[in-house]
Design an enzyme around this catalytic site. Structure first.
Site, PDB file in Angstrom:
ATOM      1  CG  HIS A 177      -6.193  -1.794   0.357  1.00 14.96           C
ATOM      2  ND1 HIS A 177      -5.351  -1.422  -1.044  1.00 14.96           N
ATOM      3  CD2 HIS A 177      -5.401  -1.196   1.352  1.00 14.96           C
ATOM      4  CE1 HIS A 177      -4.455  -0.859  -0.326  1.00 14.96           C
ATOM      5  NE2 HIS A 177      -4.409  -0.674   0.858  1.00 14.96           N
ATOM      6  CG  ASP A 216      -7.029  -2.058  -3.506  1.00 16.55           C
ATOM      7  OD1 ASP A 216      -7.549  -1.078  -2.849  1.00 16.55           O
ATOM      8  OD2 ASP A 216      -5.878  -2.515  -3.172  1.00 16.55           O
ATOM      9  CB  SER A 266      -0.876  -0.247   0.979  1.00 19.46           C
ATOM     10  OG  SER A 266      -1.924   0.634   1.111  1.00 19.46           O
TER      11      SER A 266
END
Length: 326
Positions: A261, A229, A130
């Site tokens: 995610h 995501d 991320s």
């Protein structure tokens, strides 16, 4: 199982806001390569403990693993991001590009101290998730913090073993941010990170984007991303992969169908990266698509980054590391 020596809380830099630390996991084998892990948390949350089972994977991959803290973003009193901020988090804070400066400092420190801890200083991969994926990609395509760009020149200073190289030889990105120019938001974490909206700081957005810095000399990269995501759109990994391909650099991209995610099924299910690898291992047959960019010089044979395209998971990373830093 290979024995692992654990070194916790090593200080690699002194900043005005506090000590920057890392944890190091070294297998008892002859000079293993090193993987530098950079945690996620939207640049403002979490700690270096936000890593999938480093002791286990240091043993399974026969690689030293370092989980590096970096200065988190100082958070203004704004409702749209304040819920992510944990006042109890002891990690020092700063403003971008402090995050990147620290990651590069950690890499240089680890390279300088390789002999003392028993790993190979010349075989280093960056792995991030991320926001950490953004920093890992940036560490891969920007050799030196001073190369980040003129928009940040006055904010970059090398104070930690500046004579050492901060380069890495391979990059792994899990759902990482690759192109900040994809957002036009006036609110949220990215305008805070960049000091305002893109309309006011176009150069900062471009120069902080890993995709901007890809060249033919960039290191091979493994990208894994969920198609659904909702936090970091899969377009980030697609755009980075295409740019690597256009530059003639080997890359491989996994897209996991129907996953959000951190490999969650819905945004409400998003959990810590500590369990992210477990989610992949629990369902290795989850629908996924794999895209390869393998470039061959005239007269040479193809050398793909993965031997047999295993399902996304620890075996994928092991094979990638075997081909790039072992």
């Amino acid at each position: 199982m290979v024995d692992i020596t654990i070194h916790e809380g090593i200080t690699y830099a002194e900043r005005e806001t506090g000590e920057m630390k890392l944890d190091l996991y070294v297998p008892e084998s002859e000079t293993p390569p090193l993987v530098v892990y950079i945690h996620g948390g939207g640049w403002i949350a979490e700690t270096r403990a936000n890593i999938p089972d480093p002791e286990r994977y240091a043993a399974e991959w026969d690689c030293a693993i370092a989980s590096v803290s970096y200065r988190l973003q100082a958070v203004p009193a704004r409702a749209d991001i304040e819920e992510m901020h944990d006042p109890a988090n002891p990690t020092p804070r700063g403003t971008f590009p402090d995050h990147f400066v620290d990651v590069k400092a950690g890499i240089r420190w680890l390279r300088a101290n390789a002999d003392a801890y028993g790993y190979d200083a010349e075989r280093i991969a960056a792995w991030g998730s991320s926001a950490g994926g953004h920093l890992a990609l940036l560490a891969g395509v920007v050799d030196d913090v001073t190369d980040l760009g003129e928009a940040f020149t006055d904010e970059v200073e090398k104070t930690v073993v500046p004579e050492e190289a901060g380069t890495v030889q391979a990059v792994i990105s899990w759902y990482g941010v690759a192109d900040l120019t994809l957002t036009d938001d006036a609110e949220g974490i990215i305008p805070v990170l960049m000091g305002g909206p893109q309309s006011e700081h176009p150069n900062r957005y471009a120069q902080a984007s890993p995709v901007t810095h890809v060249t033919s000399q960039s290191p091979p990269t493994l990208l894994l991303h969920g198609r659904e995501d909702e936090v970091v759109d899969v377009e980030h990994s697609r755009r980075f992969f295409d740019t690597m391909d256009d530059a003639g650099v080997n890359a491989i991209r996994y897209e996991l169908h129907d996953l959000n995610h951190v490999w969650a099924e819905t945004v409400e299910d998003i959990a810590s990266e500590r369990v992210a690898m477990d989610l992949l291992v629990a369902d290795p047959n989850h629908a996924q698509s794999v895209y390869e960019a393998t470039h061959v010089e005239k007269g040479q044979s193809p050398d793909p980054l993965l031997a047999d395209l295993p399902p996304a998971g620890p075996e994928t990373i092991r094979q990638f590391l075997d081909r790039t830093i072992k």
